[in-house]
Design a protein around this motif. Structure first.
Motif, PDB file in Angstrom:
ATOM      1  N   ALA A  22      -5.985   8.311   8.399  1.00 33.83           N
ATOM      2  CA  ALA A  22      -6.469   7.394   7.373  1.00 33.83           C
ATOM      3  C   ALA A  22      -7.294   6.317   8.058  1.00 33.83           C
ATOM      4  O   ALA A  22      -7.258   6.164   9.281  1.00 33.83           O
ATOM      5  CB  ALA A  22      -5.302   6.769   6.609  1.00 33.83           C
ATOM      6  N   ASP A  23      -8.028   5.564   7.267  1.00 34.31           N
ATOM      7  CA  ASP A  23      -8.757   4.413   7.791  1.00 34.31           C
ATOM      8  C   ASP A  23      -7.775   3.261   7.902  1.00 34.31           C
ATOM      9  O   ASP A  23      -7.741   2.366   7.063  1.00 34.31           O
ATOM     10  CB  ASP A  23      -9.922   4.061   6.853  1.00 34.31           C
ATOM     11  CG  ASP A  23     -10.650   2.792   7.274  1.00 34.31           C
ATOM     12  OD1 ASP A  23     -10.463   2.349   8.435  1.00 34.31           O
ATOM     13  OD2 ASP A  23     -11.396   2.237   6.443  1.00 34.31           O
ATOM     14  N   TYR A  59       0.861  -1.183   0.000  1.00 30.73           N
ATOM     15  CA  TYR A  59       0.000   0.000   0.000  1.00 30.73           C
ATOM     16  C   TYR A  59       0.891   1.225   0.000  1.00 30.73           C
ATOM     17  O   TYR A  59       1.848   1.319   0.787  1.00 30.73           O
ATOM     18  CB  TYR A  59      -0.880   0.011   1.254  1.00 30.73           C
ATOM     19  CG  TYR A  59      -1.680   1.291   1.406  1.00 30.73           C
ATOM     20  CD1 TYR A  59      -2.918   1.427   0.792  1.00 30.73           C
ATOM     21  CD2 TYR A  59      -1.195   2.358   2.166  1.00 30.73           C
ATOM     22  CE1 TYR A  59      -3.652   2.601   0.918  1.00 30.73           C
ATOM     23  CE2 TYR A  59      -1.919   3.525   2.302  1.00 30.73           C
ATOM     24  CZ  TYR A  59      -3.137   3.642   1.675  1.00 30.73           C
ATOM     25  OH  TYR A  59      -3.859   4.809   1.808  1.00 30.73           O
ATOM     26  N   LEU A  60       0.613   2.181  -0.886  1.00 31.95           N
ATOM     27  CA  LEU A  60       1.369   3.428  -0.922  1.00 31.95           C
ATOM     28  C   LEU A  60       0.442   4.569  -1.310  1.00 31.95           C
ATOM     29  O   LEU A  60      -0.098   4.583  -2.423  1.00 31.95           O
ATOM     30  CB  LEU A  60       2.536   3.326  -1.922  1.00 31.95           C
ATOM     31  CG  LEU A  60       3.421   4.581  -2.055  1.00 31.95           C
ATOM     32  CD1 LEU A  60       4.135   4.892  -0.741  1.00 31.95           C
ATOM     33  CD2 LEU A  60       4.432   4.412  -3.186  1.00 31.95           C
ATOM     34  N   ASN A  61       0.232   5.471  -0.362  1.00 34.95           N
ATOM     35  CA  ASN A  61      -0.512   6.715  -0.629  1.00 34.95           C
ATOM     36  C   ASN A  61      -1.826   6.482  -1.369  1.00 34.95           C
ATOM     37  O   ASN A  61      -2.100   7.080  -2.410  1.00 34.95           O
ATOM     38  CB  ASN A  61       0.366   7.696  -1.403  1.00 34.95           C
ATOM     39  CG  ASN A  61       1.567   8.150  -0.600  1.00 34.95           C
ATOM     40  OD1 ASN A  61       1.530   8.174   0.627  1.00 34.95           O
ATOM     41  ND2 ASN A  61       2.639   8.506  -1.295  1.00 34.95           N
ATOM     42  N   GLY A  62      -2.631   5.552  -0.825  1.00 34.07           N
ATOM     43  CA  GLY A  62      -3.974   5.356  -1.358  1.00 34.07           C
ATOM     44  C   GLY A  62      -4.088   4.278  -2.418  1.00 34.07           C
ATOM     45  O   GLY A  62      -5.197   4.001  -2.890  1.00 34.07           O
ATOM     46  N   GLN A  63      -2.980   3.669  -2.807  1.00 33.42           N
ATOM     47  CA  GLN A  63      -3.012   2.646  -3.844  1.00 33.42           C
ATOM     48  C   GLN A  63      -2.482   1.318  -3.330  1.00 33.42           C
ATOM     49  O   GLN A  63      -1.537   1.280  -2.529  1.00 33.42           O
ATOM     50  CB  GLN A  63      -2.157   3.066  -5.048  1.00 33.42           C
ATOM     51  CG  GLN A  63      -2.711   4.214  -5.859  1.00 33.42           C
ATOM     52  CD  GLN A  63      -1.849   4.436  -7.097  1.00 33.42           C
ATOM     53  OE1 GLN A  63      -0.694   4.849  -7.003  1.00 33.42           O
ATOM     54  NE2 GLN A  63      -2.404   4.144  -8.269  1.00 33.42           N
ATOM     55  N   PHE A  64      -3.084   0.239  -3.811  1.00 32.75           N
ATOM     56  CA  PHE A  64      -2.538  -1.102  -3.628  1.00 32.75           C
ATOM     57  C   PHE A  64      -1.881  -1.498  -4.941  1.00 32.75           C
ATOM     58  O   PHE A  64      -2.543  -1.493  -5.982  1.00 32.75           O
ATOM     59  CB  PHE A  64      -3.644  -2.094  -3.268  1.00 32.75           C
ATOM     60  CG  PHE A  64      -4.298  -1.804  -1.937  1.00 32.75           C
ATOM     61  CD1 PHE A  64      -3.759  -2.300  -0.756  1.00 32.75           C
ATOM     62  CD2 PHE A  64      -5.445  -1.026  -1.870  1.00 32.75           C
ATOM     63  CE1 PHE A  64      -4.347  -2.030   0.464  1.00 32.75           C
ATOM     64  CE2 PHE A  64      -6.045  -0.758  -0.653  1.00 32.75           C
ATOM     65  CZ  PHE A  64      -5.492  -1.256   0.529  1.00 32.75           C
ATOM     66  N   PRO A 102       2.108  13.737   4.029  1.00 28.26           N
ATOM     67  CA  PRO A 102       2.813  12.552   4.535  1.00 28.26           C
ATOM     68  C   PRO A 102       2.795  11.406   3.528  1.00 28.26           C
ATOM     69  O   PRO A 102       1.863  11.266   2.725  1.00 28.26           O
ATOM     70  CB  PRO A 102       2.018  12.177   5.802  1.00 28.26           C
ATOM     71  CG  PRO A 102       1.330  13.437   6.205  1.00 28.26           C
ATOM     72  CD  PRO A 102       1.012  14.149   4.921  1.00 28.26           C
ATOM     73  N   THR A 103       3.830  10.598   3.584  1.00 30.79           N
ATOM     74  CA  THR A 103       3.922   9.381   2.771  1.00 30.79           C
ATOM     75  C   THR A 103       3.446   8.210   3.619  1.00 30.79           C
ATOM     76  O   THR A 103       3.995   7.950   4.691  1.00 30.79           O
ATOM     77  CB  THR A 103       5.369   9.139   2.314  1.00 30.79           C
ATOM     78  OG1 THR A 103       5.813  10.235   1.518  1.00 30.79           O
ATOM     79  CG2 THR A 103       5.470   7.848   1.500  1.00 30.79           C
ATOM     80  N   LEU A 104       2.412   7.518   3.144  1.00 28.99           N
ATOM     81  CA  LEU A 104       1.840   6.381   3.869  1.00 28.99           C
ATOM     82  C   LEU A 104       2.203   5.099   3.124  1.00 28.99           C
ATOM     83  O   LEU A 104       1.866   4.948   1.947  1.00 28.99           O
ATOM     84  CB  LEU A 104       0.315   6.505   3.957  1.00 28.99           C
ATOM     85  CG  LEU A 104      -0.265   7.862   4.374  1.00 28.99           C
ATOM     86  CD1 LEU A 104      -1.779   7.784   4.466  1.00 28.99           C
ATOM     87  CD2 LEU A 104       0.337   8.347   5.674  1.00 28.99           C
ATOM     88  N   PHE A 105       2.877   4.203   3.822  1.00 31.47           N
ATOM     89  CA  PHE A 105       3.356   2.970   3.181  1.00 31.47           C
ATOM     90  C   PHE A 105       3.098   1.786   4.094  1.00 31.47           C
ATOM     91  O   PHE A 105       3.271   1.876   5.315  1.00 31.47           O
ATOM     92  CB  PHE A 105       4.854   3.068   2.894  1.00 31.47           C
ATOM     93  CG  PHE A 105       5.475   1.774   2.455  1.00 31.47           C
ATOM     94  CD1 PHE A 105       5.216   1.252   1.200  1.00 31.47           C
ATOM     95  CD2 PHE A 105       6.318   1.060   3.311  1.00 31.47           C
ATOM     96  CE1 PHE A 105       5.782   0.051   0.799  1.00 31.47           C
ATOM     97  CE2 PHE A 105       6.882  -0.138   2.918  1.00 31.47           C
ATOM     98  CZ  PHE A 105       6.610  -0.642   1.653  1.00 31.47           C
TER      99      PHE A 105
END
Length: 290
Positions: free
Chosen positions: A70-71, A10-15, A112-115
Motif C-alpha cells: 500500500a502507499d 484507517y481500515l482497508n482503504g477507508q478513513f 490482508p486486513t490493514l488498520f
C-alpha cells in the motif's frame, strides 16, 4: 476534506470514525495474533524515521509471509492530518486476513486486513533534560518466543511482564534469556561503563529498534565509542549509566534496578549528552535545517 477528530482510523482503504470500524471475528489477527505492526511517532505532523519503520514493517511482513502493499506514507500522512496533525503516535497493523472460518492453515488468497489509528504523544524533547523523569526497572525472565526480531502482535508475554513491573512500582522490565540480557518489554537496552556505550547485539531474540539504531548513529558521529556485545545481568551492577530507548519515549535514563540505584541514582552525563544529540537531530528534522 480533513476532519479534526482524534477518533478517525484507517481500515482497508477507508478513513472512518473508530466506532464504525469493523473486522471479521475470523480475522487471523484476532484469532491467532497472525499479524505484525509498527508504532511510528509523528512530531509536528512529520513521521520520525518513517522510512526505517516502514523498512522494518516490510521485514516483518516477509518473515511471516504476509503479502501486503500500500502507499503507507500517503495513508499515514493523511491519517495524521485527519486527526489534527501535531504530535501523534501512529499504530499500523497488518493481519493475514480472514478465511471466513477458524483454521490454522492459510493460503495466499486471503486479503490482508490493514488498520491504523493514532493517539496523542508529548514532544519528549520540548521540556529539556531536566524534565525527563528517569525510569525504575526490574530484571526478570524473558518469556517471549524466539523470533523477537519480527514485530508481531503476539505481545501477551510482554504484557504480563510489564504488569509484573508495574505491580513492583517500576516503569519497565529488563528481560533475561539463557543468562543474557536482551531488552525491555517495549524498549532496547544500553549500559555505559567508563565512557563506552554497550548494547546487546542484534539477533533474532531482540527487536532492532529504530531508535536504537539512531542512538548508535549519533554516537558514531559524535565520536562516542560503543560496542554491540552479549551482556550478563551482573553487568548492570557495575554500570555507570543504564538507558532504555523506544520510538515514542526516545532515550530514557534508568535510575534504579530492582530497587537499587544505578551508580549515584541520578541521570548520567553521557545520557545528558545523548539527549542533547537526539534533541538536535529531532529539531533539524522538524525545521528542515541542515
Amino acid at each position: 476534506m480533513h476532519y479534526m477528530n482524534s477518533e478517525i482510523v484507517y481500515l482497508n482503504g477507508q478513513f472512518l470514525p473508530a466506532d464504525q470500524a469493523r473486522i471479521s471475528v475470523f480475522d487471523r489477527g484476532f484469532l491467532f495474533a497472525d499479524s505484525v505492526y509498527e508504532v511510528i511517532p509523528y512530531y509536528q505532523g512529520i513521521g520520525f524515521r518513517l522510512q526505517q519503520h516502514l523498512d522494518r514493517l516490510a521485514y516483518s511482513l516477509r518473515a511471516v509471509r504476509i503479502q501486503a502493499e500500500a502507499d503507507w506514507v500517503g495513508i499515514l500522512d493523511e491519517l495524521v492530518q485527519r486527526n489534527g496533525g501535531g504530535n501523534l503516535s501512529v499504530y499500523l497493523q497488518i493481519s493475514r486476513g480472514s478465511a471466513g472460518y477458524r483454521t490454522h492453515t492459510y493460503d495466499d488468497s486471503m486479503q490482508p486486513t490493514l488498520f491504523a489509528c493514532t493517539s496523542p504523544i508529548r514532544d519528549i524533547y520540548e521540556d529539556g533534560a531536566e524534565q525527563v523523569k528517569g525510569y525504575n526497572v526490574i530484571v526478570t525472565a524473558d518469556l517471549r518466543w524466539r523470533r523477537c526480531d519480527i514485530k508481531s502482535t503476539g505481545l501477551l508475554p510482554n504484557i504480563l511482564v510489564l504488569q509484573q513491573a508495574r505491580e513492583a512500582g517500576a516503569d519497565e522490565a529488563l528481560l533475561v534469556r539463557d543468562g543474557l540480557l536482551s531488552e525491555g518489554t517495549s524498549s532496547n537496552l544500553f549500559l555505559v561503563r567508563q565512557g563506552v556505550i554497550y548494547t546487546p547485539k542484534r539477533s533474532s531474540e531482540i527487536l532492532g529498534g529504530t531508535t536504537r539504531e539512531l542512538i548508535l548513529e549519533l554516537a558514531a558521529e559524535a565520536g562516542i565509542p560503543y560496542q554491540e556485545v552479549d551482556l550478563q545481568p551482573e553487568e548492570l551492577d557495575h554500570a555507570d549509566e543504564v538507558w532504555v530507548s523506544s520510538s515514542t519515549r526516545g532515550v530514557m535514563p534508568v535510575l534504579s534496578i530492582d530497587g537499587v540505584p544505578v551508580a549515584d541514582g541520578l541521570k548520567g552525563p553521557l545520557w545528558q549528552r545523548m539527549f542533547a544529540l537526539f534533541t538536535r537531530f529531532q529539531h533539524r528534522l522538524m525545521t528542515g535545517e541542515a
